[in-house]
Design a protein around this motif. Structure first.
Motif, PDB file in Angstrom:
ATOM      1  N   GLN A  57       0.397   4.226  -2.720  1.00 40.17           N
ATOM      2  CA  GLN A  57       0.197   5.623  -2.349  1.00 40.17           C
ATOM      3  C   GLN A  57       1.245   6.535  -2.978  1.00 40.17           C
ATOM      4  OE1 GLN A  57       0.056   4.834   1.900  1.00 40.17           O
ATOM      5  NE2 GLN A  57      -2.058   5.568   1.970  1.00 40.17           N
ATOM      6  N   GLN A  76      -7.885   4.008  -3.962  1.00 36.02           N
ATOM      7  CA  GLN A  76      -7.890   3.174  -5.167  1.00 36.02           C
ATOM      8  C   GLN A  76      -8.119   1.695  -4.867  1.00 36.02           C
ATOM      9  OE1 GLN A  76      -5.593   5.389  -4.331  1.00 36.02           O
ATOM     10  NE2 GLN A  76      -5.556   6.909  -5.948  1.00 36.02           N
ATOM     11  N   SER A 128      -7.374   3.179   3.750  1.00 35.19           N
ATOM     12  CA  SER A 128      -6.415   4.288   3.709  1.00 35.19           C
ATOM     13  C   SER A 128      -5.976   4.643   2.289  1.00 35.19           C
ATOM     14  CB  SER A 128      -5.189   3.961   4.570  1.00 35.19           C
ATOM     15  OG  SER A 128      -4.422   2.924   3.981  1.00 35.19           O
ATOM     16  N   VAL A 129      -6.321   3.806   1.321  1.00 27.88           N
ATOM     17  CA  VAL A 129      -5.942   4.060  -0.074  1.00 27.88           C
ATOM     18  C   VAL A 129      -7.211   4.037  -0.923  1.00 27.88           C
ATOM     19  CG1 VAL A 129      -4.531   3.279  -2.020  1.00 27.88           C
ATOM     20  CG2 VAL A 129      -3.706   2.964   0.308  1.00 27.88           C
ATOM     21  N   GLN A 136      -2.389   8.343 -10.018  1.00 28.44           N
ATOM     22  CA  GLN A 136      -3.315   7.706  -9.087  1.00 28.44           C
ATOM     23  C   GLN A 136      -4.597   7.226  -9.771  1.00 28.44           C
ATOM     24  OE1 GLN A 136      -2.987   7.257  -5.451  1.00 28.44           O
ATOM     25  NE2 GLN A 136      -0.887   7.337  -6.210  1.00 28.44           N
ATOM     26  N   LEU A 176       0.813  -1.221   0.000  1.00 28.66           N
ATOM     27  CA  LEU A 176       0.000   0.000   0.000  1.00 28.66           C
ATOM     28  C   LEU A 176       0.843   1.266   0.000  1.00 28.66           C
ATOM     29  CD1 LEU A 176      -3.075  -0.882   2.235  1.00 28.66           C
ATOM     30  CD2 LEU A 176      -2.844  -0.951  -0.246  1.00 28.66           C
ATOM     31  N   ALA A 177       1.989   1.217   0.645  1.00 25.17           N
ATOM     32  CA  ALA A 177       2.887   2.388   0.608  1.00 25.17           C
ATOM     33  C   ALA A 177       3.329   2.678  -0.828  1.00 25.17           C
ATOM     34  CB  ALA A 177       4.089   2.153   1.511  1.00 25.17           C
TER      35      ALA A 177
END
Length: 101
Positions: free
Chosen positions: A26, A60, A57-58, A31, A22-23
């Motif tokens: 992001q 997408q 938290s993301v 995006q 996920l990092a």
């Protein structure tokens, strides 16, 4: 199932997913994408909740839980739910294999 959802295994996988996968998502400069996360309905509630929080938290990320099924069937269901056309989201060789099944 016990081995699959063993706490040490799940904790490790969630940490890797959150802090690496996920990092990286992001940090993408473009995006404009959807990242599908397919998980088991059999996952213990505590981990289902944590995975849901992590994915939230993301923007997408699209998280869906499924009963025991083949991942391709789950993907087809999600693509229909999201009105996605397979030719727009998959490479052509994989799409040809999937559609011929």
């Amino acid at each position: 199932m016990e081995l699959l959802f063993a706490p040490s295994r799940i904790e490790s996988r969630l940490a890797t997913f959150e802090h690496l996968t996920l990092a990286l998502l992001q940090a993408q400069t473009d995006q404009n994408f959807i990242f599908l996360v397919v998980a088991s309905e059999d996952m213990p509630d505590i981990y289902r909740h944590r995975l849901s929080e992590i994915c939230a938290s993301v923007p997408q990320v699209v998280l869906r839980f499924f009963p025991l099924t083949h991942v391709e069937d789950a993907q087809k269901t999600i693509f229909i739910d999201l009105s996605l056309d397979l030719k727009d989201v998959l490479n052509s060789a994989w799409m040809t294999t999937m559609l011929s099944a």
